[in-house]
Design an enzyme around this catalytic site. Sequence first.
Site, PDB file in Angstrom:
ATOM      1  CE1 TYR A   1     -11.606   0.047  10.448  1.00  0.00           C
ATOM      2  CE2 TYR A   1     -13.526  -0.614   9.340  1.00  0.00           C
ATOM      3  CZ  TYR A   1     -12.362   0.332   9.467  1.00  0.00           C
ATOM      4  OH  TYR A   1     -12.155   1.225   8.411  1.00  0.00           O
TER       5      TYR A   1
ATOM      6  CG  ASP B   1     -11.288  10.153   9.237  1.00  0.00           C
ATOM      7  OD1 ASP B   1     -11.603   9.077   9.560  1.00  0.00           O
ATOM      8  OD2 ASP B   1     -10.168  10.769   8.841  1.00  0.00           O
TER       9      ASP B   1
ATOM     10  CD  GLU C   1      -2.947   1.021   2.345  1.00  0.00           C
ATOM     11  OE1 GLU C   1      -3.801   0.136   2.374  1.00  0.00           O
ATOM     12  OE2 GLU C   1      -3.046   1.878   3.377  1.00  0.00           O
TER      13      GLU C   1
ATOM     14  N   PRO D   1      -0.512   8.980  -1.899  1.00  0.00           N
ATOM     15  CG  PRO D   1      -2.141   9.638  -3.164  1.00  0.00           C
ATOM     16  CD  PRO D   1      -1.805   8.975  -1.863  1.00  0.00           C
ATOM     17  N   PRO D   2       2.461  11.249  -2.662  1.00  0.00           N
ATOM     18  CG  PRO D   2       4.546  10.349  -3.366  1.00  0.00           C
ATOM     19  CD  PRO D   2       3.049  10.380  -3.607  1.00  0.00           C
ATOM     20  CE  LYS D   3       1.643  16.034   3.646  1.00  0.00           C
ATOM     21  NZ  LYS D   3       0.120  16.682   3.395  1.00  0.00           N
TER      22      LYS D   3
ATOM     23  CB  THR E   1      -4.244   6.081   0.810  1.00  0.00           C
ATOM     24  OG1 THR E   1      -3.251   7.017   0.443  1.00  0.00           O
ATOM     25  CG2 THR E   1      -3.549   4.849   1.242  1.00  0.00           C
ATOM     26  CD1 TRP E   2     -10.755   9.679  -1.395  1.00  0.00           C
ATOM     27  CD2 TRP E   2     -10.030   9.153  -3.531  1.00  0.00           C
ATOM     28  NE1 TRP E   2     -11.449  10.569  -2.340  1.00  0.00           N
ATOM     29  CE2 TRP E   2     -11.011  10.261  -3.505  1.00  0.00           C
ATOM     30  CE3 TRP E   2      -9.464   8.939  -4.594  1.00  0.00           C
ATOM     31  CZ2 TRP E   2     -11.307  10.811  -4.643  1.00  0.00           C
ATOM     32  CZ3 TRP E   2      -9.802   9.549  -5.823  1.00  0.00           C
ATOM     33  CH2 TRP E   2     -10.815  10.555  -5.851  1.00  0.00           C
TER      34      TRP E   2
ATOM     35  NE  ARG F   1     -17.623   7.042   8.282  1.00  0.00           N
ATOM     36  CZ  ARG F   1     -17.375   6.804   9.531  1.00  0.00           C
ATOM     37  NH1 ARG F   1     -18.550   6.475  10.295  1.00  0.00           N
ATOM     38  NH2 ARG F   1     -16.647   7.387  10.126  1.00  0.00           N
TER      39      ARG F   1
END
Length: 577
Positions: A152, A113, A21, A24-26, A52-53, A111
């Site tokens: 989870y 946060d 996993e 995305p880098p900044k 990731t998103w 979902r």
Amino acid sequence: MKLSEKLEQALAAGKPFFSLEFFPPKTEQGLANLYERVERLARQQPLFVAVTWGAGGSTAQRTLELCGACQGVFGLETVMHLTCTNMDQSTVDDALAAAKEAGVRNILALRGDRPRNHEYQVGANGFEHAADLVRYVRAKYGDYFCVGVAGYPEGHTECDDREREFEYFVEKVEAGADFVISQLVFDPELFVVWEQRCRARGIAVPIVPGVLPVQSYQSFRRLAFLTKVHVPAQLLADLDAARANDQAVKDIGAAHAVATVRALQAAGIRGVHLTTLNLEASIRRVLEQAELAPATGGGGGSEGSRGAPVAATATAAAAVVAQRREWDDFPNGRWGDARSPAFGSVDAYGAMVRFDAQGAGRVWGRPQTLADVSALFVRYVRGEIAALPWSDEPLRAESGRIGAELARVNELGYWTLASQPALDGVSSSDGVHGWGPRGGYVYQKAFVECFVPGDRFPRFLSRLQSQAGRITYYAGNRQGDFMTNAHSSDAATAVTALTWGVFPGRAVVQPTLIDKVSFLAWRAEAFRTWREWADMFAAGAPERAFLEQTADECWLVNVVDNEYKSPDAIWDLFTAE
């Protein structure tokens, strides 16, 4: 190929497999260097990779770009994370369409946060739970996408009723999920018991446990707090004892990850999903020691043919690769090297994940004046409250050395977000200030990052400019104005080292730097946090108006005193004038 098909083939073969996993880098340079890292790790033959998103689609463009490269350029089966909370339906539609265009056929439906502001109405966009997103993807695309969901094993942090939370999970799967990736697993027994419960409940889709090789003590503490997962007592004790030795922490983290993989395999769990944090060295160690990597997979750097001398150009290329890996050997907060793929992963701004509007009001009050904000920051640096909107944990131990000055500065109305004392050759094994391998020495320049109210900024800037040569500063506001006195023919490439270490058998390591790229990346997040704090108050509330106005008027400033042998001089810049 859809991931469900690859998982079925891998499980039928009965052999161990793994997935990776990334996030995305900044920065653009970080993304470019991540591509090199992905290419090297691709040689280890992961079954798939996931990207990731960001919350609310904040990383949408870069997530899609990275997914497209993994799938189309590197030939890796790619899973795109997609959250639905606080996102317009059109944004979800655009993301799915872009994924399809890029050849990405696998979605992890999350979902995300929940927003914490007063205006948000749960379900206003049609998505209240991940199950809603699963149903939406199925209704719109049928079986085109392979859809996964999160599991989870120890329950979700927002649901105290474990039975009800498990039924929510079952609902997600029954809505049309093809596979499950679990929350991080530090205790394999807990995952095995949960996986057996899932099977007994009739869940037949593949379930892949998430495993994290601990990379740094601070990032581990943060992740453990946010996820609330159970951490075995021995691992906690080992990490706590080694917290001042970054290399030892990495060694412990890799060893525990290997032990976790082996325990899962012994229980019949063949596949694991490794969270990389965009780092490479520890992941390679886990793959090799847990015998997950192919026996003759490609390694890092270039090599000559068997028995032939290695060409000088290949040797140079390998040296560059090795040097780049050094960038994130010892990540040290937000001011790591902006070229690193892992830049920003260890210590992001924000404690907003802790609180809803009511909780924030109890801890941070209802500020309506600059004095209210100053008082809040003073309480934080004195240890009376454990978090600020920009920091989700108390001050670290090294700040005790400058605690009195931090309190004074905040009382004067300079709101400090980060700081460090000057150090001149402290042992790397020092329990408070040490880092890196044993037997070395570490150095630091005094540094302060703070917000400065608009009416005070011109005089403060004048004092900074009067110390040209000694003081390096970076300053920016919400409107996009930026200024610095960093010495370089090109301000965009000037870099100011904050921390460095000298260790036996190593080149000098510089884990914390400030340059224009890193400053601008964090400036955007710093001012976004003002907005999130303001949004916790209802429209028309005086607190909301005050926080928005303050954010519009203040400046974010980084101040570095390059004379690290004179540790107290930096504080003379902060006056009541």
